[in-house]
Scaffold this active site. Structure first.
Site, PDB file in Angstrom:
ATOM      1  N   CYS A  96      13.794 -17.181 -21.689  1.00 39.18           N
ATOM      2  CA  CYS A  96      12.981 -17.141 -20.472  1.00 39.18           C
ATOM      3  C   CYS A  96      13.211 -15.828 -19.728  1.00 39.18           C
ATOM      4  CB  CYS A  96      13.236 -18.373 -19.602  1.00 39.18           C
ATOM      5  SG  CYS A  96      11.967 -18.599 -18.321  1.00 39.18           S
ATOM      6  N   HIS A 184      12.353 -22.938 -23.306  1.00 40.32           N
ATOM      7  CA  HIS A 184      13.715 -23.350 -22.950  1.00 40.32           C
ATOM      8  C   HIS A 184      14.221 -24.440 -23.896  1.00 40.32           C
ATOM      9  CE1 HIS A 184      14.682 -21.361 -19.099  1.00 40.32           C
ATOM     10  NE2 HIS A 184      13.421 -21.530 -18.750  1.00 40.32           N
ATOM     11  N   GLU A 186      17.176 -25.126 -24.517  1.00 35.56           N
ATOM     12  CA  GLU A 186      18.402 -25.699 -23.944  1.00 35.56           C
ATOM     13  C   GLU A 186      18.118 -26.785 -22.914  1.00 35.56           C
ATOM     14  OE1 GLU A 186      17.473 -22.536 -20.851  1.00 35.56           O
ATOM     15  OE2 GLU A 186      16.972 -23.020 -22.930  1.00 35.56           O
TER      16      GLU A 186
END
Length: 237
Positions: A96, A184, A186
Site C-alpha cells: 500500500c 493488503h 496482511e
C-alpha cells in the site's frame, strides 16, 4: 534469514490493541511460511534509524496513514534506503503506502485518485508477466484500503496485476529484487471491516455497504502471502 518490517505508521484509533500492529500482522501472515526467518520492526515513522544493509536480510515497507507526497522528514531517507537496498540486491517488498513509496523512489508518480477510496475486497486481473510468479490464474482478490495510487510506472517497472479502479496493482522492478502491492494481504477481514467503519464518513454509503458485503466472503490473501514469502525465500537463499 531476517525480515525487517519498516513501519510507516500504526493502525488508527486503538485498532493495534485489538488487532495488532502492522509488524504483528505481517509476522502472523509470513512466519508460518518462512519458518527459518527472524522478524523484527523499525518504526521509521517515529524517528527510529534505518538499518544497516545486511546480506541475509529482506525489508518490508508497511502501509501508513501518510501520503508519499507529503513532507514528512522520514520519507526521503526511506526512498533512498529502498534504492540502496535494491541496488545491493537486498529484497524489498512494499505494501500500500510501501507500494507507492517504492514506485516514487524509482521515478514513478503517485497521486490521490479522483475515484476516491478503494475499500473492501477488490479483484485484480493478472497480466501475462504474472504467470512467472502466480501461475496461470486469471485474477486475484484481496482487501484494499487506499485513496492514493501509482498513476505512472517508473522506468524499468513491470505491472503484474491491475484493475479498472487501480491499474497498477502489483509491480516488479528491473533494478533488483523489488516487489510492491497496492492491496493488503496482511489485513484479516475482521480488521478491514473495523478500519472501514472508522473511515466510512469519508466514503459514499453505497461503496461502504458493498465493501462490507464482500468482506464477508473469501479472498486470495493467503495466496498473496505465499507469493511474498517465496519472493523473500528465493532472494535470500
Amino acid at each position: 534469514m531476517k525480515i525487517i518490517i519498516l513501519e510507516t505508521g500504526i493502525p488508527p484509533a486503538g485498532l493495534d490493541q485489538s488487532h495488532g500492529t502492522y509488524e504483528q500482522m505481517f509476522t502472523r501472515m509470513l512466519a508460518p511460511l518462512l519458518p527459518r526467518a527472524d522478524f523484527s520492526a523499525i518504526a521509521v515513522y517515529d524517528g527510529e534509524a534505518l538499518p544497516e544493509l545486511n546480506h541475509d536480510t529482506g525489508y518490508l515497507i508497511s502501509g501508513s496513514p501518510a501520503a508519499v507526497y507529503e513532507d514528512h522528514q522520514w520519507i526521503k531517507p526511506l526512498e533512498a534506503f529502498t534504492r540502496d537496498a535494491v541496488a545491493a540486491s537486498r529484497p524489498v517488498v512494499g505494501i500500500c503506502f510501501g507500494h507507492q513509496l517504492m514506485a516514487q523512489a524509482f521515478g514513478g508518480i503517485v497521486q490521490k485518485s479522483d475515484q476516491g477510496w478503494g475499500v473492501g475486497v477488490h479483484q485484480y486481473q493478472l497480466l501475462v508477466p504474472a504467470r512467472a510468479y502466480l501461475g496461470t490464474r486469471p485474477d486475484i482478490t484481496c482487501a484494499v484500503s487506499h485513496r492514493d495510487q501509482v498513476v505512472a510506472l517508473p522506468a524499468g517497472a513491470t505491472r503484474l496485476a491491475g484493475s479498472v479502479f487501480c491499474p497498477n496493482g502489483i509491480i516488479v522492478y528491473d533494478q533488483g529484487p523489488a516487489l510492491s502491492l497496492q492491496m493488503h494481504p496482511e489485513f484479516e477481514h475482521e480488521f478491514a471491516r473495523a478500519l472501514l467503519t472508522l473511515r466510512s464518513g469519508d466514503i459514499p454509503a453505497p461503496r461502504v455497504e458493498a465493501a462490507r458485503g464482500n468482506l464477508n466472503g473469501p479472498s486470495d490473501r493467503l495466496a498473496l502471502a505465499a507469493f511474498i514469502a517465496k519472493f523473500f525465500d528465493k532472494a535470500l537463499s
